[in-house]
Scaffold this active site. Structure first.
Site, PDB file in Angstrom:
ATOM      1  N   SER A  26      -1.019   7.511  14.291  1.00 32.22           N
ATOM      2  CA  SER A  26      -2.336   7.611  13.659  1.00 32.22           C
ATOM      3  C   SER A  26      -2.306   7.034  12.245  1.00 32.22           C
ATOM      4  O   SER A  26      -3.137   6.203  11.863  1.00 32.22           O
ATOM      5  CB  SER A  26      -2.792   9.065  13.624  1.00 32.22           C
ATOM      6  OG  SER A  26      -4.052   9.189  12.986  1.00 32.22           O
ATOM      7  N   LYS A  83      -3.601   2.504  11.275  1.00 29.99           N
ATOM      8  CA  LYS A  83      -4.618   2.121  10.289  1.00 29.99           C
ATOM      9  C   LYS A  83      -4.007   1.286   9.166  1.00 29.99           C
ATOM     10  O   LYS A  83      -4.604   0.309   8.709  1.00 29.99           O
ATOM     11  CB  LYS A  83      -5.291   3.376   9.714  1.00 29.99           C
ATOM     12  CG  LYS A  83      -6.064   4.188  10.740  1.00 29.99           C
ATOM     13  CD  LYS A  83      -6.872   5.287  10.101  1.00 29.99           C
ATOM     14  CE  LYS A  83      -6.060   6.476   9.648  1.00 29.99           C
ATOM     15  NZ  LYS A  83      -5.627   7.350  10.739  1.00 29.99           N
ATOM     16  N   LYS A  84      -2.814   1.680   8.713  1.00 34.19           N
ATOM     17  CA  LYS A  84      -2.170   0.933   7.634  1.00 34.19           C
ATOM     18  C   LYS A  84      -1.772  -0.471   8.093  1.00 34.19           C
ATOM     19  O   LYS A  84      -1.934  -1.446   7.362  1.00 34.19           O
ATOM     20  CB  LYS A  84      -0.943   1.699   7.130  1.00 34.19           C
ATOM     21  CG  LYS A  84      -1.297   2.963   6.356  1.00 34.19           C
ATOM     22  CD  LYS A  84      -2.077   2.648   5.083  1.00 34.19           C
ATOM     23  CE  LYS A  84      -2.420   3.856   4.266  1.00 34.19           C
ATOM     24  NZ  LYS A  84      -3.259   3.541   3.092  1.00 34.19           N
ATOM     25  N   ARG A 129      -7.263  15.150  19.621  1.00 32.46           N
ATOM     26  CA  ARG A 129      -6.158  15.964  19.103  1.00 32.46           C
ATOM     27  C   ARG A 129      -6.682  17.149  18.301  1.00 32.46           C
ATOM     28  O   ARG A 129      -6.142  18.248  18.368  1.00 32.46           O
ATOM     29  CB  ARG A 129      -5.253  15.107  18.220  1.00 32.46           C
ATOM     30  CG  ARG A 129      -4.388  14.115  18.978  1.00 32.46           C
ATOM     31  CD  ARG A 129      -3.761  13.102  18.033  1.00 32.46           C
ATOM     32  NE  ARG A 129      -2.971  13.750  17.005  1.00 32.46           N
ATOM     33  CZ  ARG A 129      -2.810  13.273  15.764  1.00 32.46           C
ATOM     34  NH1 ARG A 129      -3.408  12.139  15.403  1.00 32.46           N
ATOM     35  NH2 ARG A 129      -2.067  13.915  14.890  1.00 32.46           N
ATOM     36  N   ASP A 150       0.853  -1.192   0.000  1.00 35.17           N
ATOM     37  CA  ASP A 150       0.000   0.000   0.000  1.00 35.17           C
ATOM     38  C   ASP A 150       0.887   1.240   0.000  1.00 35.17           C
ATOM     39  O   ASP A 150       2.110   1.161   0.174  1.00 35.17           O
ATOM     40  CB  ASP A 150      -0.930   0.009   1.215  1.00 35.17           C
ATOM     41  CG  ASP A 150      -2.109   0.967   1.050  1.00 35.17           C
ATOM     42  OD1 ASP A 150      -2.255   1.588  -0.014  1.00 35.17           O
ATOM     43  OD2 ASP A 150      -2.894   1.102   2.025  1.00 35.17           O
ATOM     44  N   LYS A 151       0.234   2.381  -0.180  1.00 32.38           N
ATOM     45  CA  LYS A 151       0.904   3.678  -0.186  1.00 32.38           C
ATOM     46  C   LYS A 151       0.039   4.663   0.583  1.00 32.38           C
ATOM     47  O   LYS A 151      -1.194   4.557   0.581  1.00 32.38           O
ATOM     48  CB  LYS A 151       1.106   4.111  -1.638  1.00 32.38           C
ATOM     49  CG  LYS A 151       1.385   5.592  -1.864  1.00 32.38           C
ATOM     50  CD  LYS A 151       0.125   6.274  -2.376  1.00 32.38           C
ATOM     51  CE  LYS A 151       0.381   7.757  -2.620  1.00 32.38           C
ATOM     52  NZ  LYS A 151      -0.901   8.468  -2.830  1.00 32.38           N
ATOM     53  N   HIS A 152       0.681   5.608   1.252  1.00 33.44           N
ATOM     54  CA  HIS A 152      -0.054   6.656   1.970  1.00 33.44           C
ATOM     55  C   HIS A 152       0.575   8.000   1.642  1.00 33.44           C
ATOM     56  O   HIS A 152       1.799   8.135   1.594  1.00 33.44           O
ATOM     57  CB  HIS A 152      -0.010   6.437   3.480  1.00 33.44           C
ATOM     58  CG  HIS A 152      -0.673   7.546   4.247  1.00 33.44           C
ATOM     59  ND1 HIS A 152      -2.033   7.600   4.423  1.00 33.44           N
ATOM     60  CD2 HIS A 152      -0.165   8.659   4.850  1.00 33.44           C
ATOM     61  CE1 HIS A 152      -2.337   8.698   5.104  1.00 33.44           C
ATOM     62  NE2 HIS A 152      -1.218   9.345   5.373  1.00 33.44           N
ATOM     63  N   SER A 153      -0.270   9.013   1.426  1.00 32.66           N
ATOM     64  CA  SER A 153       0.206  10.375   1.183  1.00 32.66           C
ATOM     65  C   SER A 153      -0.226  11.278   2.323  1.00 32.66           C
ATOM     66  O   SER A 153      -1.332  11.137   2.857  1.00 32.66           O
ATOM     67  CB  SER A 153      -0.380  10.904  -0.134  1.00 32.66           C
ATOM     68  OG  SER A 153      -0.125  12.289  -0.266  1.00 32.66           O
ATOM     69  N   THR A 176      -9.203  11.081  -1.320  1.00 32.41           N
ATOM     70  CA  THR A 176      -9.421  10.036  -2.324  1.00 32.41           C
ATOM     71  C   THR A 176     -10.868   9.534  -2.297  1.00 32.41           C
ATOM     72  O   THR A 176     -11.464   9.286  -3.346  1.00 32.41           O
ATOM     73  CB  THR A 176      -8.446   8.870  -2.078  1.00 32.41           C
ATOM     74  OG1 THR A 176      -7.107   9.371  -2.178  1.00 32.41           O
ATOM     75  CG2 THR A 176      -8.640   7.755  -3.087  1.00 32.41           C
TER      76      THR A 176
END
Length: 438
Positions: free
Chosen positions: A185, A189-190, A170, A82-85, A122
Site C-alpha cells: 500500500s 503510491k510512492k 482491509r 521522497d520520504k514517507h512516515s 500533512t
C-alpha cells in the site's frame, strides 16, 4: 487460460507462493471490477494469515503501482527523492524536509495523506493555509516540481487505484495490520510517483501504530527490501515516538511550528535532529552529497540562508496560497478563540507521556476525524509542549490547549495534565533516531 480468482485465494490461504503473473492478474481484476468485493476480502484475509515472501510482495507492489498512472520525471535532469512516515503525533517533518532538500538541488514530488487514527495528516496541516490546493492538475504539479523543486499534494484518483480498493476492504475486514499489505500500500503510491530514491520514517513507541521493537523492525525491513527489489534505492530510519516530535500538535499550530523551524528557531530540538537526519539520508541517496556529514552541512546552510524558507513560500503560493504567507502568517492562519495553560501538577522532571492520548486529545478538540467525511477545525490543538526531561515547578505550563471555547479547553486541559508523569529524578535521554536499515 483465464485466471480463477478463487484458485489464487485458495493457494494463498493454504500457504502457497503466488506467481507474479497471478498477482498481476488479480490486481487487474481488482482495478477493473471483475473481481468481487468478497474475493478481495478473502485475498486480504488469506494474505494476513499466510503472509508473502519478498518476491510476492514486490510483485504485488509493482502490480498496484501499474494499476493507474505512473509519473515520469526523467526530463527534469535532477534526482527525484521522497520520504514517507508511518505517522505520529506532532510529526510535521515533511513540511520542512521537502523545501530543505529541494533547496539542495533535488526534486521532491511528495504525495501525502490525511490524518489516520490518532496521527496528524500533512494534507490537513497544509489546508490550514487559505487557498492551498492539495489536488492540482497533473500539469501544474509537474510545473511546480520543475520550477520550485518541491510540491506536497494528495493522492490523485489516477495513482495506484488498486490500492484504494484494497485499502477500503482491509479497513473493514481487520486486515490493516498485514505487513505485506501495508508494504504494498505504502510503496505502490510512492513508486507511482516516479521516485529514484526513497527514505522511510518508521515510528516506534507509544505514539505510533507500532509499539513493539521487533514488529517495527519487521515492517521497516519489509519496506526497504521490497522497495529496493522494485528498483528504488531505499533506506529506513526507525525513530522514537514516545513523545510528540514537534512542540505542537494540531494543524495550524504545526504550520506555525514549521515556519519557526524554517526561521532557524528550533535548532537543537528532537525535531531538528530528525529533520536533519532525513535531509542527510535523502541527499546521500540522491547522489548530491558523498556522506551524511557533508549532507547535513549542506542542509543547515540552506536553512540558515533562508533558501529553504523561500522554497516553502514559493510552493505555497504556486499551489494557491497567499504570496506573503511566510512573512504574515498571523493574518492568514485562523486562531482558536480559547487558549488555556496546562499546569504541572508537582515539582520535578517530565519523565513520560501517553503520546497516543495526546493525539486523541487533538481529535477531541475537533482537530482530527472520527469519520472520513468529517470536517475538522484547523485552529485547535496543543502548543508549547515541553519535552521529556524538562524540569518543572508545580503550576508551570507544560503545554497550552487551543480550543473552540473555554469549556472544551478546560476539559482537555485536565486530560492532558493527567497524561504526563512527573518524578524527582531526571529520566535518561532516549535517542530520537533508534536505528538505520539499508
Amino acid at each position: 487460460m483465464a485466471l480463477l480468482p478463487q484458485e489464487v485465494i485458495r493457494r494463498k490461504r493454504d500457504g502457497g507462493q503466488l506467481e507474479a503473473a497471478e498477482i498481476a492478474a488479480f490486481v487487474e481484476g481488482m482495478t477493473d471490477g471483475s473481481i468481487s468485493e468478497g474475493q478481495v476480502a478473502a485475498f486480504a484475509m488469506a494474505t494476513w494469515f499466510s503472509g508473502m515472501n519478498r518476491d510476492e510482495c514486490v510483485a504485488l507492489t509493482l502490480a498496484m503501482r501499474d494499476s493507474g498512472e505512473t509519473l515520469d520525471w526523467s526530463a527534469l535532469g535532477r534526482p527525484v527523492v521522497d520520504k514517507h512516515s508511518t505517522g505520529g503525533v506532532g510529526d510535521n517533518v515533511s513540511l520542512m524536509l521537502a523545501p530543505i532538500v529541494a533547496a539542495c538541488g533535488a526534486a521532491v514530488p511528495m504525495i501525502s495523506g490525511r490524518g489516520l487514527g490518532h496521527t496528524g495528516g500533512t494534507l490537513d496541516k497544509l489546508e490550514s493555509i487559505p487557498g492551498y490546493d492539495i489536488q492540482p492538475s497533473p500539469e501544474l504539479f509537474r510545473q511546480i516540481v520543475d520550477e520550485v523543486g518541491c510540491a506536497i499534494i494528495g493522492q490523485t484518483a489516477d495513482l495506484a487505484p488498486a490500492d484504494k480498493r484494497l485499502y477500503a476492504v482491509r479497513d473493514v475486514t481487520a486486515t490493516v495490520d498485514s505487513v505485506p499489505l501495508i508494504t504494498a500500500s505504502i510503496l505502490s503510491k510512492k513508486l507511482a510517483a516516479g521516485l529514484q530514491s526513497l527514505v522511510l520514517d518508521v515510528k516506534l513507541g507509544n505514539g505510533s501504530f507500532l509499539t513493539d521493537p521487533g514488529e517495527t523492525e519487521i515492517l521497516a525491513r519489509s519496506l526497504v527490501d521490497v522497495a529496493n527489489g522494485a528498483g528504488v534505492r531505499t533506506s529506513a530510519l526507525i525513530t522514537d515516538m514516545n513523545e510528540p516530535l514537534a512542540d505542537a500538535a494540531g494543524n495550524a499550530l504545526e504550520i506555525d511550528n514549521c515556519l519557526a523551524f524554517l526561521r532557524g528557531e528550533k535548532a537543537g530540538t528532537r525535531l531538528d535532529r530528525v529533520v536533519m537526519a532525513f535531509a542527510a539520508e535523502m541527499l546521500v541517496a540522491a547522489g548530491i552529497s558523498a556522506d551524511q556529514a557533508e549532507a547535513e552541512v549542506m542542509a543547515r546552510r540552506v536553512l540558515e540562508s533562508g533558501a529553504a524558507m523561500e522554497r516553502f513560500s514559493r510552493m505555497v503560493h504556486r499551489l494557491g496560497g497567499p504570496a506573503d504567507f511566510v512573512v504574515r502568517p498571523d493574518i492568514y492562519l485562523k486562531r482558536a478563540p480559547a487558549m488555556v495553560p496546562v499546569p504541572a501538577n508537582r515539582d520535578g522532571y517530565l519523565t513520560a507521556c501517553e503520546t497516543r492520548e495526546l493525539g486523541m486529545a487533538v481529535i477531541a478538540l475537533g482537530g482530527g476525524r472520527t469519520r472520513p467525511d468529517e470536517r475538522i477545525d484547523h485552529r485547535v490543538g496543543l502548543s508549547g509542549l515541553k519535552p521529556l526531561g524538562t524540569q518543572v515547578v508545580k503550576g508551570e505550563p507544560i503545554a497550552f490547549v487551543h480550543a473552540a471555547d473555554r469549556q472544551h479547553a478546560e476539559v482537555v486541559r485536565d486530560k492532558v495534565a493527567a497524561l504526563y508523569a512527573i518524578a524527582d529524578e531526571r529520566p535518561e535521554p532516549r535517542p530520537v533516531v533508534v536505528s538505520r536499515l539499508t
